[in-house]
Design an enzyme around this catalytic site. Structure first.
Site, PDB file in Angstrom:
ATOM      1  N   LYS A   7       0.850  -1.188   0.000  1.00  0.00           N
ATOM      2  CA  LYS A   7       0.000   0.000   0.000  1.00  0.00           C
ATOM      3  C   LYS A   7       0.888   1.241   0.000  1.00  0.00           C
ATOM      4  O   LYS A   7       1.500   1.581   1.003  1.00  0.00           O
ATOM      5  CB  LYS A   7      -0.920   0.065   1.223  1.00  0.00           C
ATOM      6  CG  LYS A   7      -1.970   1.167   1.032  1.00  0.00           C
ATOM      7  CD  LYS A   7      -2.457   1.811   2.308  1.00  0.00           C
ATOM      8  CE  LYS A   7      -1.688   3.017   2.759  1.00  0.00           C
ATOM      9  NZ  LYS A   7      -1.709   4.186   1.880  1.00  0.00           N
TER      10      LYS A   7
ATOM     11  N   GLU B 144       9.370   1.511  10.977  1.00  0.00           N
ATOM     12  CA  GLU B 144      10.462   2.432  10.612  1.00  0.00           C
ATOM     13  C   GLU B 144       9.848   3.823  10.679  1.00  0.00           C
ATOM     14  O   GLU B 144       9.069   4.203   9.811  1.00  0.00           O
ATOM     15  CB  GLU B 144      10.957   2.150   9.188  1.00  0.00           C
ATOM     16  CG  GLU B 144      11.393   0.715   8.927  1.00  0.00           C
ATOM     17  CD  GLU B 144      12.690   0.336   9.621  1.00  0.00           C
ATOM     18  OE1 GLU B 144      13.459   1.239  10.010  1.00  0.00           O
ATOM     19  OE2 GLU B 144      12.925  -0.870   9.788  1.00  0.00           O
TER      20      GLU B 144
ATOM     21  N   CYS C  60      13.731  11.177   6.688  1.00  0.00           N
ATOM     22  CA  CYS C  60      13.573  10.712   8.072  1.00  0.00           C
ATOM     23  C   CYS C  60      14.876  10.825   8.861  1.00  0.00           C
ATOM     24  O   CYS C  60      14.855  11.053  10.056  1.00  0.00           O
ATOM     25  CB  CYS C  60      13.058   9.285   8.085  1.00  0.00           C
ATOM     26  SG  CYS C  60      14.031   8.180   7.051  1.00  0.00           S
TER      27      CYS C  60
ATOM     28  N   GLU D 229       9.524  16.275  15.009  1.00  0.00           N
ATOM     29  CA  GLU D 229       9.943  16.172  13.612  1.00  0.00           C
ATOM     30  C   GLU D 229       9.150  17.193  12.784  1.00  0.00           C
ATOM     31  O   GLU D 229       7.921  17.153  12.761  1.00  0.00           O
ATOM     32  CB  GLU D 229       9.670  14.752  13.116  1.00  0.00           C
ATOM     33  CG  GLU D 229      10.226  14.501  11.737  1.00  0.00           C
ATOM     34  CD  GLU D 229       9.912  13.083  11.243  1.00  0.00           C
ATOM     35  OE1 GLU D 229       8.758  12.665  11.348  1.00  0.00           O
ATOM     36  OE2 GLU D 229      10.842  12.424  10.749  1.00  0.00           O
TER      37      GLU D 229
HETATM   38  P1  NAD Z   1       2.290   8.812   7.556  1.00  0.00           P
HETATM   39  O1  NAD Z   1       2.502   8.122   8.854  1.00  0.00           O
HETATM   40  O2  NAD Z   1       1.279   9.879   7.481  1.00  0.00           O
HETATM   41  O3  NAD Z   1       1.868   7.748   6.434  1.00  0.00           O
HETATM   42  C1  NAD Z   1       2.663   6.630   6.124  1.00  0.00           C
HETATM   43  C2  NAD Z   1       1.775   5.556   5.504  1.00  0.00           C
HETATM   44  O4  NAD Z   1       0.880   5.085   6.502  1.00  0.00           O
HETATM   45  C3  NAD Z   1       0.899   6.062   4.358  1.00  0.00           C
HETATM   46  O5  NAD Z   1       0.816   5.061   3.376  1.00  0.00           O
HETATM   47  C4  NAD Z   1      -0.454   6.260   5.024  1.00  0.00           C
HETATM   48  O6  NAD Z   1      -1.523   6.133   4.125  1.00  0.00           O
HETATM   49  C5  NAD Z   1      -0.460   5.130   6.037  1.00  0.00           C
HETATM   50  N1  NAD Z   1      -1.311   5.318   7.201  1.00  0.00           N
HETATM   51  C6  NAD Z   1      -1.631   6.477   7.812  1.00  0.00           C
HETATM   52  N2  NAD Z   1      -2.439   6.229   8.866  1.00  0.00           N
HETATM   53  C7  NAD Z   1      -2.599   4.886   8.924  1.00  0.00           C
HETATM   54  C8  NAD Z   1      -3.312   4.018   9.804  1.00  0.00           C
HETATM   55  N3  NAD Z   1      -4.036   4.483  10.827  1.00  0.00           N
HETATM   56  N4  NAD Z   1      -3.253   2.693   9.573  1.00  0.00           N
HETATM   57  C9  NAD Z   1      -2.526   2.196   8.547  1.00  0.00           C
HETATM   58  N5  NAD Z   1      -1.850   2.974   7.683  1.00  0.00           N
HETATM   59  C10 NAD Z   1      -1.882   4.305   7.876  1.00  0.00           C
HETATM   60  O7  NAD Z   1       3.728   9.315   7.096  1.00  0.00           O
HETATM   61  P2  NAD Z   1       4.097  10.199   5.818  1.00  0.00           P
HETATM   62  O8  NAD Z   1       3.664  11.612   6.081  1.00  0.00           O
HETATM   63  O9  NAD Z   1       3.637   9.530   4.585  1.00  0.00           O
HETATM   64  O10 NAD Z   1       5.695  10.099   5.834  1.00  0.00           O
HETATM   65  C11 NAD Z   1       6.509  10.869   6.622  1.00  0.00           C
HETATM   66  C12 NAD Z   1       6.934  10.138   7.886  1.00  0.00           C
HETATM   67  O11 NAD Z   1       7.604   8.930   7.556  1.00  0.00           O
HETATM   68  C13 NAD Z   1       7.932  10.920   8.710  1.00  0.00           C
HETATM   69  O12 NAD Z   1       7.602  10.810  10.059  1.00  0.00           O
HETATM   70  C14 NAD Z   1       9.262  10.230   8.425  1.00  0.00           C
HETATM   71  O13 NAD Z   1      10.237  10.385   9.407  1.00  0.00           O
HETATM   72  C15 NAD Z   1       8.811   8.820   8.315  1.00  0.00           C
HETATM   73  N6  NAD Z   1       9.806   8.028   7.590  1.00  0.00           N
HETATM   74  C16 NAD Z   1      10.560   7.102   8.268  1.00  0.00           C
HETATM   75  C17 NAD Z   1      11.528   6.359   7.603  1.00  0.00           C
HETATM   76  C18 NAD Z   1      12.350   5.315   8.291  1.00  0.00           C
HETATM   77  O14 NAD Z   1      12.918   4.470   7.598  1.00  0.00           O
HETATM   78  N7  NAD Z   1      12.458   5.309   9.600  1.00  0.00           N
HETATM   79  C19 NAD Z   1      11.737   6.575   6.240  1.00  0.00           C
HETATM   80  C20 NAD Z   1      10.959   7.527   5.594  1.00  0.00           C
HETATM   81  C21 NAD Z   1       9.993   8.245   6.275  1.00  0.00           C
END
Ligand code: NAD
Length: 471
Positions: free
Chosen positions: A170, A245, A279, A378
């Site tokens: 997804k 992650e 991230c 963040e």
């Molecule tokens: P997000 O948490 O809003 O969304 C990530 C994914 O989760 C999306 O596909 C979203 O549709 C899904 N999602 C959201 N709510 C959900 C729920 N309740 N249940 C299941 N799925 C759900 O994050 P974002 O804004 O897309 O990305 C940015 C974040 O990702 C930042 O916090 C960044 O630090 C983190 N990130 C971490 C890493 C790592 O490897 N540690 C790498 C890249 C990004």
């Protein structure tokens, strides 16, 4: 304009049960760059059933066969690398100066490793009267963010295929197009039906349905800490494996004897690449008070030298934020920082010379107290906090005073000294004196940055169950 009206399930493009298409917005032009289906729970059920059906044969296939498919996917990605880079520039806004190497060539190198690592699945360990085998975890759900979309997808897919898992992917709503292009490549290499399935749609609907699903054995989530916690809660009743992650607020500790010019320039560029939507971004720069004023001047000069503009212009270092809402979040944090008493040195606004696009100027805050919200939370934008420290004991304490522990960096004149500092930082990785990212090394967070490891051998271990057979 790329329009996909079907989902890739069980080896073919199927009409979704979920109604309607979601628009993908190009953040530089603010125009529609593509459309993808809004999948629903029925689509999730179909995809999981296909993955479950495919699992028995795929997990028992020889590792050399799985390695051959990985090799074929590498060849597809290499052949269509420019197209992939262009799709990611359009959906994410990362400038062409970076996009091909960072967003496409890097993940290909990461994928390539698993051609060989797949062979680890055949190793059997003898201990006492037991043989210890590695077996695939099962059906895996991948929930991904938008900031390094192909990197995050390959970081999960490569080891999962090597281990013999089947997957349902997804992607994020903001950047789903790369995943559809990858599904075209999966189709082209003839991966057995059901091994790779793609269901796009909202996190709260499609993501949660995957996390809850009793037929999903593992969910690997990359995204914000808040959503990661919700995924773990949804997954808990079925006791599936959950790899998280999550976010970061990483420190760059610059020692008093460091080459200040090199260290500060590195720190500024590290944050500003991908407009701070990284991230691992080193968003807290810890500077000795003895050299603080000098460092502030270098940071200011470096930040002002970076070109922001159209991602298609090869001169652009920074592009826009990925979405209007991300721009709002970043500008809100700039206001918070000012209210908290940090000194805004530059940026902090949308630029006046760009008519369209979700841009935020590269922003520097000086005199930041590590307890301020802009140092603890963040921001995920081009915002760097400069934080003074008195001595190295205090610098270590400040670096570790964070709910996160994803990455860190040290810059010091002497390698041994840098290493001694690195070992005291509570983070999953540490970059010494500007060292490069390594796809063979494990990647993941301490504390609220997560509990998993991706890439390399440890990345494979995430997708492995261990079986002991007593003789
Ligand atoms: P997000 O948490 O809003 O969304 C990530 C994914 O989760 C999306 O596909 C979203 O549709 C899904 N999602 C959201 N709510 C959900 C729920 N309740 N249940 C299941 N799925 C759900 O994050 P974002 O804004 O897309 O990305 C940015 C974040 O990702 C930042 O916090 C960044 O630090 C983190 N990130 C971490 C890493 C790592 O490897 N540690 C790498 C890249 C990004």
């Amino acid at each position: 304009m790329r329009e996909y009206s079907r989902l890739f399930i069980d080896g073919s493009w199927q009409v979704p049960s979920g109604r309607g298409l979601a628009e993908v917005i190009d953040p530089a032009s603010e125009t529609v760059a593509g459309r993808v289906p809004l999948g629903d729970e029925h689509d999730v059920n179909r995809a999981v059933a296909a993955a479950r059906q495919a699992f028995a044969d795929w997990s028992r296939s020889p590792s050399s066969v799985r390695a051959t498919f990985i090799q074929a996917l590498v060849a597809q990605l290499k052949m269509r690398a420019e197209e992939m880079a262009s799709v990611i520039t359009t959906e994410l806004g990362m400038p062409v100066q970076w996009c091909r190497s960072v967003q496409v060539d890097g993940p290909i190198a990461g994928l390539e490793q698993y051609i060989e690592l797949a062979g680890l699945m055949d190793e059997v360990r003898e201990v006492g009267n037991s043989l210890v085998y590695r077996e695939a975890v099962g059906v895996c759900a991948f929930i991904n963010p938008w900031n390094y979309p192909l990197h995050q997808l390959i970081g999960k897919l490569a080891p999962a295929l090597a281990a013999g898992c089947t997957v349902v992917v997804k992607p994020s709503q903001e950047t789903p197009l790369h995943a559809f292009l990858l599904a075209e490549m999966i189709e082209a290499i003839g991966l057995p039906p059901g091994v790779f399935n793609l269901v796009s749609g909202p996190g709260a609907k499609v993501g949660e349905a995957l996390a809850r699903h009793p037929q999903v054995d593992m969910v690997s989530f990359t995204g914000s800490t808040g959503a990661g916690v919700r995924v773990a809660q949804a997954a808990a009743p079925t006791v599936k494996r959950v790899c998280l992650e999550l976010g970061g607020k990483s420190p760059l500790l610059i020692s008093a004897d460091a080459d200040l010019q090199a260290a500060v320039r590195y720190g500024v560029q590290d944050v500003m690449i991908n407009s701070g939507q990284t991230c691992t971004a080193l968003t807290r720069m810890l500077l000795p008070t003895s050299r603080y004023a000098e460092a502030v001047e270098i940071a200011l000069a470096e930040t002002r030298s970076l070109t922001m503009g159209d991602p298609l212009d090869p001169a652009s270092f920074l592009g826009p934020m990925c979405s209007a809402s991300q721009r709002r979040t970043v500008l809100d944090y700039v206001r918070v920082g000012q209210e908290e008493g940090a000194r805004l040195l530059c940026g902090g606004q949308a630029p006046t010379d760009l008519e369209r696009g979700f841009y935020v100027q590269p922003t520097l805050f000086a005199d930041v107290d590590n307890r301020m919200r802009i140092a603890q939370e963040e921001i995920f934008g081009p915002v760097l906090c400069l934080i003074p420290y008195q001595d190295e004991a205090q610098a270590i304490a400040l670096a570790n005073d964070s709910p996160f522990g994803l990455s860190s960096a040290v810059w010091a004149a002497d390698r041994q000294h840098a290493m001694a500092l690195a070992r005291q930082l509570r983070a999953g990785q540490c970059f010494l004196n500007g060292a490069a990212f390594n796809y063979q090394a494990p990647f993941g967070g301490y504390k609220q940055s997560g509990n998993g490891r991706e890439w390399g051998e440890e990345g494979l271990a995430e997708f492995v169950e261990i079986k002991a057979v007593q003789l």
